[in-house]
Design a protein around this motif. Structure first.
Motif, short mmCIF file in Angstrom:
data_model
loop_
_atom_site.label_atom_id
_atom_site.label_comp_id
_atom_site.label_asym_id
_atom_site.label_seq_id
_atom_site.Cartn_x
_atom_site.Cartn_y
_atom_site.Cartn_z
N THR A 26 3.26 39.51 31.18
CA THR A 26 3.44 37.63 31.07
C THR A 26 3.13 37.64 32.49
O THR A 26 3.03 37.95 33.28
CB THR A 26 4.98 37.79 31.55
N ILE A 27 2.40 36.44 33.10
CA ILE A 27 1.80 35.73 34.02
C ILE A 27 2.39 34.59 33.87
O ILE A 27 1.77 33.71 33.52
CB ILE A 27 0.22 35.80 33.79
N GLU A 28 2.87 34.23 35.30
CA GLU A 28 3.44 32.77 35.74
C GLU A 28 2.40 31.96 36.29
O GLU A 28 2.18 32.43 37.23
CB GLU A 28 4.72 32.55 35.90
N VAL A 29 2.47 30.62 35.47
CA VAL A 29 1.50 29.87 36.30
C VAL A 29 2.68 28.37 36.73
O VAL A 29 2.65 27.58 36.76
CB VAL A 29 0.77 28.86 34.95
N ALA A 30 2.52 28.71 37.65
CA ALA A 30 4.37 28.24 38.49
C ALA A 30 3.95 26.50 38.99
O ALA A 30 4.51 25.79 38.33
CB ALA A 30 4.59 28.79 40.17
N PRO B 215 9.22 27.13 28.18
CA PRO B 215 11.04 27.64 27.91
C PRO B 215 10.67 27.18 26.62
O PRO B 215 10.48 26.04 25.73
CB PRO B 215 11.82 26.57 28.80
N ARG C 248 3.10 22.93 34.79
CA ARG C 248 4.52 22.76 33.43
C ARG C 248 4.08 22.36 32.33
O ARG C 248 3.10 21.99 31.80
CB ARG C 248 5.52 21.97 34.65
N GLY D 89 10.17 32.03 23.71
CA GLY D 89 9.17 31.14 24.49
C GLY D 89 8.37 30.29 23.12
O GLY D 89 8.88 30.82 22.47
N PRO E 264 7.96 25.93 34.45
CA PRO E 264 6.53 26.91 34.46
C PRO E 264 6.06 27.22 33.16
O PRO E 264 6.71 28.24 32.57
CB PRO E 264 6.93 27.96 35.75
N ALA E 265 4.75 26.95 32.76
CA ALA E 265 4.10 27.71 32.40
C ALA E 265 3.81 29.34 32.09
O ALA E 265 3.78 29.90 33.72
CB ALA E 265 2.60 26.79 32.00
N ARG E 266 3.77 29.61 31.09
CA ARG E 266 3.63 31.34 31.04
C ARG E 266 2.64 31.64 30.65
O ARG E 266 2.58 31.16 28.93
CB ARG E 266 4.52 31.83 30.71
#
Length: 271
Positions: free
Chosen positions: A174-178, A154, A181, A136, A160-162
């Motif tokens: 890993t935690i996705e912050v949908a 990405p 961006r 990433g 989406p930010a991670r």
């Protein structure tokens, strides 16, 4: 290398890199935070260093190598201002560092996109306790007593930010912050966009905060459970749309700092 001591009267010193015009023989020195004058002998270091961090007790300083060389860490005794060890992490630099607890140093090696390595080192001997890899575009870091928190976008484009949370035990979560961006497509001929949200951490609560770049939105991430809460902010004053002129990049950047007592300072720019 000189072993002369740095003055004990200097409280919370800063470290300054002195660069030679010919690009060789760079040196590090302690400076007084008020006068900005050196208060220690200068110490030889890498030709191209990336940056460093103090140990929690302030007795050691770790400095990572930059883009021009192998992945190395220079460990410096602050009181004597002399090199205690040079740790080889294998592979190429640069090396970004965080020192969350007295006996654990976290190093991230590789350029801030693509495949990167994370290592947890025992200090001060430098033994590698854990190795992890991730991919990433790493946009920001924040250290906590629980480990290192990273904002990752990405490799290509905006998505989406991670949040990657590296614990002192080497666990990488890993935690996705949908809804927020991050990233960029600034390589496009007809202009592009870039989004760098602001990252900060409340170390007492074990929570990270991510301030969106553009929308008035903040995410609170519980680092233990991975739960994400979103909070919309009230806009003050007019906001211009992020539209790039031909051949340029529309960039939203945010910087966030935890002030304590439930307060976050946020700055940023649009260009």
């Amino acid at each position: 290398e000189s072993a002369r001591s740095a003055p004990e009267s200097v409280q919370s010193p800063l470290v300054r890199l002195f660069e030679r015009p010919d690009g060789h023989g760079d040196r590090l020195a302690l400076i007084d935070p008020q006068s900005l004058r050196p208060v220690s002998p200068s110490l030889p270091t890498f030709v191209d260093g990336l940056g460093g961090t103090f140990s929690p007790d302030g007795r050691l300083f770790a400095y990572g190598n930059g883009f021009d060389g192998r992945a190395l860490v220079q460990l410096i005794d602050v009181q004597r201002w002399s090199t205690r060890a040079r740790l080889s992490l294998g592979g190429d630099g640069p090396v970004a560092l965080a020192w969350p607890t007295q006996d654990r140093l976290i190093a991230v090696t590789g350029e801030a996109f693509g495949r990167q390595r994370l290592l947890v080192l025992a200090t001060p001997d430098g033994q590698v306790l854990a190795r992890r890899t991730f991919r990433g575009r790493r946009l920001a870091d924040a250290a906590t007593p629980l480990g290192l928190v990273m904002l990752v976008a990405p490799d290509r484009g905006i998505g989406p930010a991670r949040i990657l949370h590296a614990g002192v035990d080497g666990e990488l979560r890993t935690i996705e912050v949908a809804r927020i961006r991050a990233g960029g497509n600034e390589g496009r001929r007809r202009g592009g966009r870039f989004r760098a949200p602001g990252l900060t951490v409340d170390p007492d609560a074990g929570a990270a905060y991510l301030v969106a770049a553009g929308p008035m939105l903040v995410a609170r991430i519980d680092l233990a459970s991975g739960a994400v809460e979103y909070h919309e902010l009230e806009a003050v004053g007019p906001a211009r749309p992020a539209v790039a002129a031909k051949g340029s990049v529309a960039a939203w950047l945010r910087h966030a700092s935890w002030l304590g007592d439930g307060r976050i300072a946020v700055t940023g720019l649009y260009e």
